[in-house]
Write an enzyme that holds these catalytic residues in place. Structure first.
Site, PDB file in Angstrom:
ATOM      1  N   GLU A  49       0.871  -1.164   0.000  1.00  0.00           N
ATOM      2  CA  GLU A  49       0.000   0.000   0.000  1.00  0.00           C
ATOM      3  C   GLU A  49       0.911   1.217   0.000  1.00  0.00           C
ATOM      4  OE1 GLU A  49      -3.548   2.183   2.538  1.00  0.00           O
ATOM      5  OE2 GLU A  49      -2.718   0.300   3.284  1.00  0.00           O
ATOM      6  N   GLU A  60      -3.788   9.194  11.323  1.00  0.00           N
ATOM      7  CA  GLU A  60      -2.714   8.206  11.351  1.00  0.00           C
ATOM      8  C   GLU A  60      -2.015   8.236  12.705  1.00  0.00           C
ATOM      9  OE1 GLU A  60      -2.642   6.264   8.955  1.00  0.00           O
ATOM     10  OE2 GLU A  60      -3.238   7.311   7.145  1.00  0.00           O
TER      11      GLU A  60
END
Length: 75
Positions: A49, A60
């Protein structure tokens, strides 16, 4: 069928798991991203990814936030 679906299907048919790695494009510098991707595949990663660096990766965790920051600084 997508390439991801194909990989997951092959792994399932073989009774195996797929190893997925996430990296941020351009971290630590743009020139090494492709090299890192090839090394991940060489070491057995099935799916990569590739994150696109952005300036506000609030959702995140701290490690990925720092990767985004490094990638943005190096571009």
């Amino acid at each position: 069928m997508s390439r991801i679906s194909q990989q997951l299907g092959r792994a399932k048919a073989a009774g195996k798991k797929s190893l997925v790695a996430y990296i941020v494009n351009g971290d630590p510098v743009p020139a090494v991203t492709l090299t890192v991707m090839h090394k991940l595949v060489e070491k057995g990663v099935d799916i990569i990814e590739l994150g696109v660096p952005f300036s506000d990766p609030m959702a995140e965790g701290p490690v990925i936030q720092k990767a985004h920051e490094r990638a943005l600084v190096s571009n």
